[in-house]
Scaffold this active site. Structure first.
Site, PDB file in Angstrom:
ATOM      1  N   LYS A 211     -13.200  50.787  10.112  1.00 18.34           N
ATOM      2  CA  LYS A 211     -13.869  50.367  11.355  1.00 18.34           C
ATOM      3  C   LYS A 211     -15.284  49.951  10.959  1.00 18.34           C
ATOM      4  CE  LYS A 211     -16.375  51.337  14.519  1.00 18.34           C
ATOM      5  NZ  LYS A 211     -17.618  50.528  14.764  1.00 18.34           N
TER       6      LYS A 211
ATOM      7  N   GLU B 210     -22.774  60.178   4.725  1.00 25.50           N
ATOM      8  CA  GLU B 210     -23.923  59.660   3.956  1.00 25.50           C
ATOM      9  C   GLU B 210     -24.926  59.190   5.003  1.00 25.50           C
ATOM     10  OE1 GLU B 210     -26.598  57.721   2.497  1.00 25.50           O
ATOM     11  OE2 GLU B 210     -25.168  56.073   2.310  1.00 25.50           O
TER      12      GLU B 210
ATOM     13  N   CYS C  64     -30.990  53.054   4.001  1.00 24.36           N
ATOM     14  CA  CYS C  64     -31.173  54.501   4.080  1.00 24.36           C
ATOM     15  C   CYS C  64     -32.054  54.977   2.930  1.00 24.36           C
ATOM     16  CB  CYS C  64     -29.840  55.218   4.108  1.00 24.36           C
ATOM     17  SG  CYS C  64     -28.824  54.823   2.722  1.00 24.36           S
TER      18      CYS C  64
ATOM     19  N   GLU D  89     -36.793  58.994  10.655  1.00 27.37           N
ATOM     20  CA  GLU D  89     -36.377  57.716  10.067  1.00 27.37           C
ATOM     21  C   GLU D  89     -36.587  56.588  11.075  1.00 27.37           C
ATOM     22  OE1 GLU D  89     -32.130  57.026   9.250  1.00 27.37           O
ATOM     23  OE2 GLU D  89     -32.736  56.233   7.291  1.00 27.37           O
TER      24      GLU D  89
END
Ligand code: UN1
Length: 498
Positions: free
Chosen positions: A175, A250, A284, A385
């Site tokens: 997906k 992750e 990331c 973040e």
């Protein structure tokens, strides 16, 4: 009219049962529709999972070297189509062409490395504590695996997951992110062309809330591998935990580059520019904090700002562009809201901090490279973040303080230290709480044959890439073969002897 795309289920390209669609938009020009994709629901996911479940047994029994042959073919096709796929990736997610070519290259490297595993997939043999007994460990596939991918590496990240999953003998439902579905479509088409048996690889487009949730909750999905934010990762982990589904996460980062007073400053500036503004800060592993020793703070800051001002912003397809757009409007707003937060918290805005709307750029989602100074670990912009071209300079008085500051967030993905001192280098390697540490090189740019992943909230303890990824996509079986022709009891027999 924009092209209509389909799901790929049981070897066929099919429309979704919902009949609904969504547009894949070019973030550099929101009037451009890259393609129209099915907005799939639970029924589509169910069909894909059933197809994967039916294909699993035959695939798992196909010798791994034979599975590898198909992956080698896919690797060749990816190589051949690298430039075309890179253009599609740039059109749908914005980063510059050199970077999307690198993205496809990462997919090629992973395919090549993982195909090689077809003739390895090593287990161990080890002596038994008893006579006439043989012991070994072997890898077993997990079953049907659900892969939920982000948009920022639209070829590399699906490749990190799909090639190891396949070489280990699993069947797959992918997906992709709804912000970058076309690149995944190309990857799956290549796997089909390479000769993947029907049902082994299935692709279902749609939103995380609908298609993603259906995949997550499906009882026949044995493993979920997800890359994305820590916030979503926690929800996914919770749902998987309830059903004891295997789950590899992750997640995000608040990565920092330390610049010591003995560093090569020009090199540190090169690294900071690439780490903070490469991929428009949407990695990331992006550098969002620069921890700089006061002895070189002035020189570093002046050089860094001067160079950042020269960054050319624009459409990633143009060879004159250094930095492309942000992925979408809500991300653009989120970045700007963090800039407002930073200002209120007392960080000093040195440049940027606004939407970039020069010329053609008004058509898309562009943001200026933004640099804050006078950062402190207590600030939200030093902790959360942002996922955009925003970086905070944090002054420190010593190496010890730099290590304290770098470890002062809940994340632990990537890190970097610029120094010429060998003792500091090894201290940094041993004391930084992160899954990746670079010395004299920026926080971004991992290689595919080393483990990738983070400590703390950057993940749940797994590592992608490298040989370590095989531990996500296979389970260990311990095998004992007793050829003594009598009942031998481990521990009980040995206890008598010792
Ligand atoms: C991510 O942003 O999820 O090392 C991964 C890097 C890239 C991977 C980024 N190869 O920065």
């Amino acid at each position: 009219m924009a092209e209509m795309f389909k799901n790929f289920i049981n070897g066929e390209w099919v429309t979704s049962k919902t009949g609904a669609t969504f547009n894949d938009i070019n973030p550099a020009d929101k009037s451009e529709i890259v393609g129209v994709f099915p907005k799939s629901g639970a029924e589509d996911i169910n069909m894909a999972v059933e197809a994967a479940a039916s294909a699993f047994d035959k695939w798992r029994k196909t010798p791994a070297p034979a599975r590898a042959e198909i992956i080698y073919k896919a690797e060749k096709l990816l190589r051949k189509k690298k430039d075309d796929i890179a253009k599609i990736a740039t059109a749908e997610m914005g980063k510059i062409l050199d970077e999307t070519k690198g993205d496809v290259q990462e997919g090629i490297d992973t395919a090549f490395y993982m195909a090689g595993e077809g003739r390895r997939l090593f287990g161990d043999t080890t002596p038994s504590e008893l006579k006439n007994k043989f012991c070994m460990s072997i890898r077993m596939p997990v079953g049907v695996v659900g892969l939920i991918c982000p948009w920022n590496f639209p070829v590399a990240i699906p490749s990190w997951k799909i090639f190891p999953a396949l070489i280990c003998g699993n069947s797959v439902v992918l997906k992709p992110a709804s912000d970058a579905p076309a690149s995944s479509m190309e990857l799956v088409q290549i796997l089909q062309e390479a000769g993947m048996p029907k049902g082994v690889v299935n692709l279902v487009h749609g939103s995380g809330e609908e298609a993603g949730m259906a995949l997550l909750n499906h009882p026949k999905v044995n493993l979920i591998s997800f890359t994305g934010s820590a916030e979503v990762g926690k929800r996914i982990g919770e749902i998987c935990g309830k059903n004891l589904k295997r789950c590899s996460l992750e997640l995000g980062g608040k990565n920092a580059q330390i610049v010591m007073d003995d560093a090569n400053i020009d090199l540190a500036v090169d690294g900071a520019l690439w780490g903070a503004f490469g991929t428009t800060g949407q990695r990331c592993t992006a550098t969002s904090r620069l921890i700089v020793h006061k002895g070189v703070l002035k020189e570093f800051t002046e050089k860094f700002v001067e160079r950042a001002k020269k960054i050319r912003i624009g459409n990633g397809l143009s060879p004159d562009t250094d930095m492309g757009p942000v992925i979408n409007e809500s991300q653009l707003k989120k970045i700007h809201s963090y800039v407002e937060i930073g200002k209120k918290e007392g960080a000093k805005l040195l440049m940027g901090g606004y939407f970039y709307e020069e010329g053609e750029c008004k058509k898309g989602f562009f943001y200026m490279p933004t640099i804050f100074a006078d950062g402190h670990p207590s600030m939200r912009i030093a902790q959360e973040e942002i996922f955009g071209p925003v970086v905070l300079i944090m002054p420190v008085n010593s190496f010890e303080e730099a290590i304290e500051v770098i470890n002062s967030t809940n994340y632990g993905l990537s890190s970097s230290v610029y120094t010429k001192d060998i003792n500091r280098t090894f201290k940094a390697i041993s004391d930084i709480q992160a899954g990746i540490t670079y010395i004299n090189s920026p926080t971004i740019g991992a290689e595919t044959h080393l483990p990738f992943g983070g400590m703390k909230n950057s993940g749940n303890g797994h590592r992608e890439a490298g040989k370590e990824v095989l531990n996500i996509f296979s389970e260990w079986k311990a095998v004992y073969i007793d050829y003594s022709k009598r009942l031998q009891k481990a521990q009980i027999d040995t206890a008598k002897e010792h």
